[in-house]
Design an enzyme around this catalytic site. Structure first.
Site, PDB file in Angstrom:
ATOM      1  N   GLY A 151     -13.091   5.322  10.250  1.00  9.10           N
ATOM      2  CA  GLY A 151     -12.076   5.614  10.453  1.00  9.10           C
ATOM      3  C   GLY A 151     -11.110   6.475  10.793  1.00  9.10           C
ATOM      4  N   ARG A 163     -11.952  15.954   7.042  1.00  7.86           N
ATOM      5  CA  ARG A 163     -12.646  16.081   6.053  1.00  7.86           C
ATOM      6  C   ARG A 163     -14.242  16.163   6.420  1.00  7.86           C
ATOM      7  NH1 ARG A 163     -11.785  10.346   3.673  1.00  7.86           N
ATOM      8  NH2 ARG A 163      -9.368  11.054   3.430  1.00  7.86           N
ATOM      9  N   GLU A 176      -8.340  -5.218   4.999  1.00  9.35           N
ATOM     10  CA  GLU A 176      -8.794  -5.087   3.409  1.00  9.35           C
ATOM     11  C   GLU A 176      -7.216  -5.645   2.450  1.00  9.35           C
ATOM     12  OE1 GLU A 176      -8.518  -1.247   4.444  1.00  9.35           O
ATOM     13  OE2 GLU A 176      -9.394  -0.644   2.929  1.00  9.35           O
ATOM     14  N   ARG A 224      -2.585  -1.366  -3.404  1.00  9.91           N
ATOM     15  CA  ARG A 224      -4.043  -1.760  -3.466  1.00  9.91           C
ATOM     16  C   ARG A 224      -3.460  -0.203  -4.708  1.00  9.91           C
ATOM     17  NH1 ARG A 224      -5.617   2.700   0.953  1.00  9.91           N
ATOM     18  NH2 ARG A 224      -7.571   3.656   0.320  1.00  9.91           N
ATOM     19  N   ASN A 265       0.691  -1.307   0.436  1.00 11.89           N
ATOM     20  CA  ASN A 265      -0.169   0.009  -0.003  1.00 11.89           C
ATOM     21  C   ASN A 265       0.921   1.508  -0.178  1.00 11.89           C
ATOM     22  OD1 ASN A 265      -1.887   2.175   0.395  1.00 11.89           O
ATOM     23  ND2 ASN A 265      -2.601   1.007   2.063  1.00 11.89           N
ATOM     24  N   HIS A 276     -13.006   2.809  -0.835  1.00  8.98           N
ATOM     25  CA  HIS A 276     -12.835   1.969   0.855  1.00  8.98           C
ATOM     26  C   HIS A 276     -13.639   0.844  -0.208  1.00  8.98           C
ATOM     27  CE1 HIS A 276     -13.266   5.175   4.108  1.00  8.98           C
ATOM     28  NE2 HIS A 276     -12.364   4.391   3.736  1.00  8.98           N
ATOM     29  N   ASP A 336      -9.203  12.883  15.818  1.00  7.00           N
ATOM     30  CA  ASP A 336      -8.880  11.367  16.410  1.00  7.00           C
ATOM     31  C   ASP A 336     -10.047  11.061  17.244  1.00  7.00           C
ATOM     32  OD1 ASP A 336      -8.216   9.496  18.687  1.00  7.00           O
ATOM     33  OD2 ASP A 336      -6.321   9.551  17.418  1.00  7.00           O
TER      34      ASP A 336
END
Ligand code: ADP
Length: 411
Positions: free
Chosen positions: A210, A241, A384, A91, A7, A180, A283
């Site tokens: 997440g 975001r 994943e 990925r 990744n 995702h 967080d």
């Protein structure tokens, strides 16, 4: 098969080495701060051996050379030689409309992924750097690309189109793609395995919560809608975001603050969401702590976060005309008792009943609704990398002749 899953991000490479025969992860690790002072490589072997190397890792190529060197090192390695490596699975974030499943990487595939870079300028170029480096270092090892967007290619057009002039969709591919996908695919499939239920006819809503977050509506094992769009900024409120936003807000800010498109993009991607509202952190653990200590803005951020999830789940129940199972995954979905409780309490009207004790005590995967609940609520840690390894193996096996021919060419 021994499969290396990569990744590759802008300044990091995460990896896992799988033994698919033994269904085991032989080693996992990360190259961090590529091209920045203080680069490092951390490797954890499955027998508990861990090592951290600090050195100058100037680019992805050097980073991957370090990883491969470590994987065959006498003291900390997991392989005797690199010849034992059967394939590499990458990925790749954006596959545009070209890819609705994993593919063996060929020159043509690379060209297509390069063409998609416009749609994911922050993600596809580093993903490609990992591919170029691997091709250069191990040209005869087959490589497979697994796309975050592929699982959502089954969305119907009325779900993926934006109501902007159709010509712009045709010209630039401006539409909703979703992300995702590997995670939504994994947890929906795993939910059916745990419930011993056919995927056919099963209506599932998967909540990947997440730092980035998206929700998907899955019917007969296929994604029919998802909250992220052209980019990963649409939908849920996330760590930094904004998620859904009236576009008028953005044009207003651009006008009043006198900022350019780039700064506006940074504002909605890096300074908004949970961080922007709470002023505490991106967080979730810190925001929950602050709210418990009486911080009003942290509490507001939590209320908004949960409300947005509730609205999306409600809309997907309507879109699918029902729901059988709701799955929580991702760091927040897997661990936040509060989030699952606050979200589920709004679905009593469809007979959903959360088992409060199970919700508080569950570790790992399982069901957290009561036995008489009409909707099953589950927590399933996502994996994943395991999907990428499995899909890589399938693609390599399906292309055995091609792979052999490529190896012959290298002799
Ligand atoms: P990424 O999207 O970067 O892979 P993760 O899936 O690891 O991120 O999720 C990270 C988020 O999970 C962080 O906001 C973190 O605070 C949150 N998280 C982890 N453990 C808990 C917990 N026990 N309670 C609430 N949130 C948690």
């Amino acid at each position: 098969m021994k499969i290396l899953v990569l990744n590759s991000g802008s300044s990091s490479i995460k990896y896992q080495l799988f033994d698919t025969d033994k269904k085991d992860v032989l080693a996992r690790g990360m190259v961090d701060k590529i091209g920045i002072a203080g680069s490092s490589l951390v490797n954890h072997r499955n027998d508990g051996d861990s090592v951290k190397l600090v050195g100058e890792i100037v680019d992805h190529q050097v980073g991957i050379e370090f990883v491969l060197g470590l994987l065959v090192s006498a003291k900390h390695g997991s392989l005797r030689t690199l010849n034992q490596l059967d394939a590499v699975g990458h990925r790749v974030v954006h596959g545009g409309e070209k890819f609705n499943g994993p593919v063996l990487i060929t020159d043509n595939v690379i060209k297509e992924v390069e063409a998609c870079a416009d749609l994911a300028p922050l993600h596809n170029p580093p993903n490609l750097k990992g591919i170029y480096a691997m091709q250069d270092i191990l040209p005869d090892v087959p490589q497979v690309a697994i796309f975050d967007t592929a699982f959502h290619q089954s969305m119907p057009d009325y779900a993926y189109m934006y109501a902007i002039p159709y010509t712009l969709y045709k010209k630039y591919g401006l539409r909703r793609y979703g992300f995702h996908g590997t995670s939504h695919f994994y947890v929906s499939k795993r939910a059916c395995e745990i419930l011993n239920s056919e995927i056919e006819g099963h209506k599932i809503i998967t909540c990947h919560l997440g730092n980035g977050a998206s929700i998907a509506a899955i019917e007969h094992g296929k994604s029919v809608d998802t909250s992220m769009g052209l980019t990963p900024v649409e939908g849920m409120i996330m760590g930094t975001r904004s998620g859904d936003l009236d576009l008028g807000v953005l044009t207003y800010i651009i006008d009043k603050e006198g900022i350019g498109v780039q700064a506006a993009n940074t504002l909605i991607n890096k300074h908004s969401g949970i961080l922007g509202i709470s002023g505490v952190s991106s967080d979730m653990r810190e925001v929950i702590r602050a709210a418990e200590e009486g911080n009003q803005r942290a509490q507001l951020a939590l209320n908004m976060y949960h409300y947005r999830i509730i609205k999306y789940i409600g809309s997907y129940i309507a879109a699918m005309d029902g729901v059988d199972t709701i799955v929580f995954t991702g760091g927040i979905g897997e661990n936040s008792v509060i989030t699952r409780r606050e979200v589920c309490k709004n679905f009593n009207y469809i007979g959903l009943e959360l088992d409060q004790q199970k919700n508080e005590n569950l570790r790992g995967e399982g069901i957290i609704s009561t036995n008489k609940s009409k909707v099953q609520v589950m927590v399933i840690p996502t994996n994943e990398e395991a999907v990428i390894a499995e899909e890589t193996m399938k693609v390599v096996e399906a292309n055995k002749v091609y792979v052999m021919n490529q190896k012959l060419k290298q002799l």
